[in-house]
Motif scaffolding. Structure first.
Motif, PDB file in Angstrom:
ATOM      1  N   ALA A 104     -12.282  -0.079  -7.622  1.00 32.90           N
ATOM      2  CA  ALA A 104     -11.634  -1.223  -8.275  1.00 32.90           C
ATOM      3  C   ALA A 104     -12.430  -2.501  -8.037  1.00 32.90           C
ATOM      4  CB  ALA A 104     -10.201  -1.379  -7.767  1.00 32.90           C
ATOM      5  N   VAL A 105     -13.009  -2.627  -6.833  1.00 39.37           N
ATOM      6  CA  VAL A 105     -13.791  -3.813  -6.503  1.00 39.37           C
ATOM      7  C   VAL A 105     -15.085  -3.846  -7.307  1.00 39.37           C
ATOM      8  CG1 VAL A 105     -15.074  -4.995  -4.676  1.00 39.37           C
ATOM      9  CG2 VAL A 105     -12.791  -4.058  -4.213  1.00 39.37           C
ATOM     10  N   ALA A 161     -14.713  -4.296 -10.947  1.00 39.66           N
ATOM     11  CA  ALA A 161     -13.947  -5.495 -11.292  1.00 39.66           C
ATOM     12  C   ALA A 161     -12.737  -5.092 -12.139  1.00 39.66           C
ATOM     13  CB  ALA A 161     -14.815  -6.528 -12.003  1.00 39.66           C
ATOM     14  N   ASP A 162     -12.054  -4.047 -11.683  1.00 39.45           N
ATOM     15  CA  ASP A 162     -10.906  -3.480 -12.386  1.00 39.45           C
ATOM     16  C   ASP A 162      -9.691  -3.509 -11.456  1.00 39.45           C
ATOM     17  OD1 ASP A 162      -9.047  -2.038 -13.839  1.00 39.45           O
ATOM     18  OD2 ASP A 162     -10.153  -0.152 -13.775  1.00 39.45           O
ATOM     19  N   PRO A 163      -8.952  -4.618 -11.459  1.00 34.22           N
ATOM     20  CA  PRO A 163      -7.810  -4.720 -10.561  1.00 34.22           C
ATOM     21  C   PRO A 163      -6.530  -4.085 -11.126  1.00 34.22           C
ATOM     22  CG  PRO A 163      -8.059  -6.768 -11.758  1.00 34.22           C
ATOM     23  CD  PRO A 163      -9.212  -5.862 -12.178  1.00 34.22           C
ATOM     24  N   ASN A 164      -6.650  -3.232 -12.136  1.00 35.27           N
ATOM     25  CA  ASN A 164      -5.470  -2.609 -12.736  1.00 35.27           C
ATOM     26  C   ASN A 164      -4.644  -1.945 -11.633  1.00 35.27           C
ATOM     27  OD1 ASN A 164      -3.620  -0.935 -14.084  1.00 35.27           O
ATOM     28  ND2 ASN A 164      -5.001  -0.652 -15.806  1.00 35.27           N
ATOM     29  N   PRO A 165      -3.393  -2.342 -11.479  1.00 32.99           N
ATOM     30  CA  PRO A 165      -2.600  -1.832 -10.360  1.00 32.99           C
ATOM     31  C   PRO A 165      -2.269  -0.337 -10.432  1.00 32.99           C
ATOM     32  CG  PRO A 165      -1.257  -3.220 -11.785  1.00 32.99           C
ATOM     33  CD  PRO A 165      -2.681  -3.336 -12.259  1.00 32.99           C
ATOM     34  N   ILE A 166      -2.484   0.318 -11.565  1.00 37.94           N
ATOM     35  CA  ILE A 166      -2.214   1.768 -11.606  1.00 37.94           C
ATOM     36  C   ILE A 166      -3.186   2.541 -10.716  1.00 37.94           C
ATOM     37  CG2 ILE A 166      -1.144   1.697 -13.893  1.00 37.94           C
ATOM     38  CD1 ILE A 166      -3.746   3.040 -14.967  1.00 37.94           C
ATOM     39  N   HIS A 167      -4.297   1.895 -10.349  1.00 37.59           N
ATOM     40  CA  HIS A 167      -5.276   2.526  -9.463  1.00 37.59           C
ATOM     41  C   HIS A 167      -5.011   2.217  -7.992  1.00 37.59           C
ATOM     42  CE1 HIS A 167      -7.333   3.293 -13.163  1.00 37.59           C
ATOM     43  NE2 HIS A 167      -7.664   2.033 -13.341  1.00 37.59           N
ATOM     44  N   LEU A 168      -4.092   1.283  -7.742  1.00 37.49           N
ATOM     45  CA  LEU A 168      -3.933   0.750  -6.399  1.00 37.49           C
ATOM     46  C   LEU A 168      -2.515   0.826  -5.837  1.00 37.49           C
ATOM     47  CD1 LEU A 168      -6.012  -2.486  -7.094  1.00 37.49           C
ATOM     48  CD2 LEU A 168      -6.840  -0.359  -6.070  1.00 37.49           C
ATOM     49  N   ASP A 169      -1.520   0.841  -6.710  1.00 34.88           N
ATOM     50  CA  ASP A 169      -0.141   0.680  -6.266  1.00 34.88           C
ATOM     51  C   ASP A 169       0.763   1.731  -6.902  1.00 34.88           C
ATOM     52  OD1 ASP A 169       2.469  -0.182  -5.713  1.00 34.88           O
ATOM     53  OD2 ASP A 169       2.005  -2.295  -6.077  1.00 34.88           O
ATOM     54  N   VAL A 170       1.203   2.688  -6.106  1.00 36.80           N
ATOM     55  CA  VAL A 170       2.031   3.776  -6.617  1.00 36.80           C
ATOM     56  C   VAL A 170       3.343   3.256  -7.197  1.00 36.80           C
ATOM     57  CG1 VAL A 170       3.173   4.382  -4.437  1.00 36.80           C
ATOM     58  CG2 VAL A 170       2.757   6.141  -6.160  1.00 36.80           C
ATOM     59  N   ASP A 171       3.861   2.135  -6.686  1.00 37.13           N
ATOM     60  CA  ASP A 171       5.107   1.586  -7.239  1.00 37.13           C
ATOM     61  C   ASP A 171       4.929   1.137  -8.686  1.00 37.13           C
ATOM     62  OD1 ASP A 171       6.575   2.072  -4.903  1.00 37.13           O
ATOM     63  OD2 ASP A 171       6.024   0.122  -4.044  1.00 37.13           O
ATOM     64  N   VAL A 172       3.758   0.602  -9.012  1.00 35.42           N
ATOM     65  CA  VAL A 172       3.462   0.218 -10.394  1.00 35.42           C
ATOM     66  C   VAL A 172       3.371   1.462 -11.281  1.00 35.42           C
ATOM     67  CG1 VAL A 172       1.751  -0.858 -11.924  1.00 35.42           C
ATOM     68  CG2 VAL A 172       2.351  -1.945  -9.746  1.00 35.42           C
ATOM     69  N   VAL A 173       2.722   2.499 -10.780  1.00 30.14           N
ATOM     70  CA  VAL A 173       2.604   3.752 -11.531  1.00 30.14           C
ATOM     71  C   VAL A 173       4.001   4.294 -11.846  1.00 30.14           C
ATOM     72  CG1 VAL A 173       1.728   6.123 -11.497  1.00 30.14           C
ATOM     73  CG2 VAL A 173       0.355   4.282 -10.508  1.00 30.14           C
ATOM     74  N   ILE A 205      -3.602   6.465 -10.066  1.00 26.24           N
ATOM     75  CA  ILE A 205      -4.411   7.124 -11.096  1.00 26.24           C
ATOM     76  C   ILE A 205      -5.880   6.762 -10.899  1.00 26.24           C
ATOM     77  CG2 ILE A 205      -4.841   7.274 -13.582  1.00 26.24           C
ATOM     78  CD1 ILE A 205      -1.811   6.592 -13.940  1.00 26.24           C
ATOM     79  N   ASN A 206      -6.716   7.791 -10.866  1.00 27.21           N
ATOM     80  CA  ASN A 206      -8.154   7.611 -10.684  1.00 27.21           C
ATOM     81  C   ASN A 206      -8.755   6.845 -11.864  1.00 27.21           C
ATOM     82  OD1 ASN A 206     -10.202   8.226  -8.815  1.00 27.21           O
ATOM     83  ND2 ASN A 206     -10.986   9.850 -10.103  1.00 27.21           N
ATOM     84  N   GLN A 207      -9.736   6.001 -11.569  1.00 27.80           N
ATOM     85  CA  GLN A 207     -10.443   5.283 -12.636  1.00 27.80           C
ATOM     86  C   GLN A 207     -11.258   6.246 -13.490  1.00 27.80           C
ATOM     87  OE1 GLN A 207     -10.460   4.323  -9.385  1.00 27.80           O
ATOM     88  NE2 GLN A 207     -10.335   2.113  -9.219  1.00 27.80           N
ATOM     89  N   GLY A 208     -11.281   5.987 -14.793  1.00 21.42           N
ATOM     90  CA  GLY A 208     -12.072   6.807 -15.709  1.00 21.42           C
ATOM     91  C   GLY A 208     -13.536   6.894 -15.322  1.00 21.42           C
TER      92      GLY A 208
END
Length: 129
Positions: free
Chosen positions: A26-27, A30-42, A52-55
């Protein structure tokens, strides 16, 4: 080395798609999409119960498989299609077959498969060996 149409490429296995690696990706993406970082958002988005893994990381798994199969080669062209997500903790396997050989060019078809769920990405590549 001799390559033939239909030859299988050695699989590249990732035992567990790492949520910690997703933070690092994510760093530098430069992709701060929270679906990659925060299970509560998912969960709130109805996308499951794991990050969710980044493409681009999924594509990297397939590139790693190709480069391990053809050390020193150059990927001349690559195309892939995202079919489903890879979730944190899932085991993934990149695998492929040779579809054409023309001189020092090798065409391959490949997939990225999640253990127990099937293909989540598929594509083609042409390599110069």
């Amino acid at each position: 080395m001799n390559y033939g149409v239909g030859d299988s490429l050695p699989p590249f296995v990732v035992e567990s798609a790492s949520p910690e690696a997703m933070k690092a990706w994510a760093v530098f993406l430069a992709d701060p999409n929270p679906i990659h970082l925060d299970v509560d958002v998912v969960k709130a988005k109805g996308l499951g119960d794991r990050v969710i893994n980044q493409g681009p990381m999924n594509v990297a798994f397939m590139i790693n498989m190709l480069m391990a199969a053809f050390p020193g080669a150059t990927i001349e062209a690559m195309d892939s299609r995202f079919l489903d997500n890879v979730y944190g903790g899932e085991q993934v396997t990149a695998q492929g077959t040779i579809s054409a050989v023309e001189g020092n060019r090798i065409a391959c078809e490949f997939t990225l498969d999640v253990d127990g769920r099937g293909t989540v990405n598929s594509g083609t590549a042409t390599l110069l060996v």
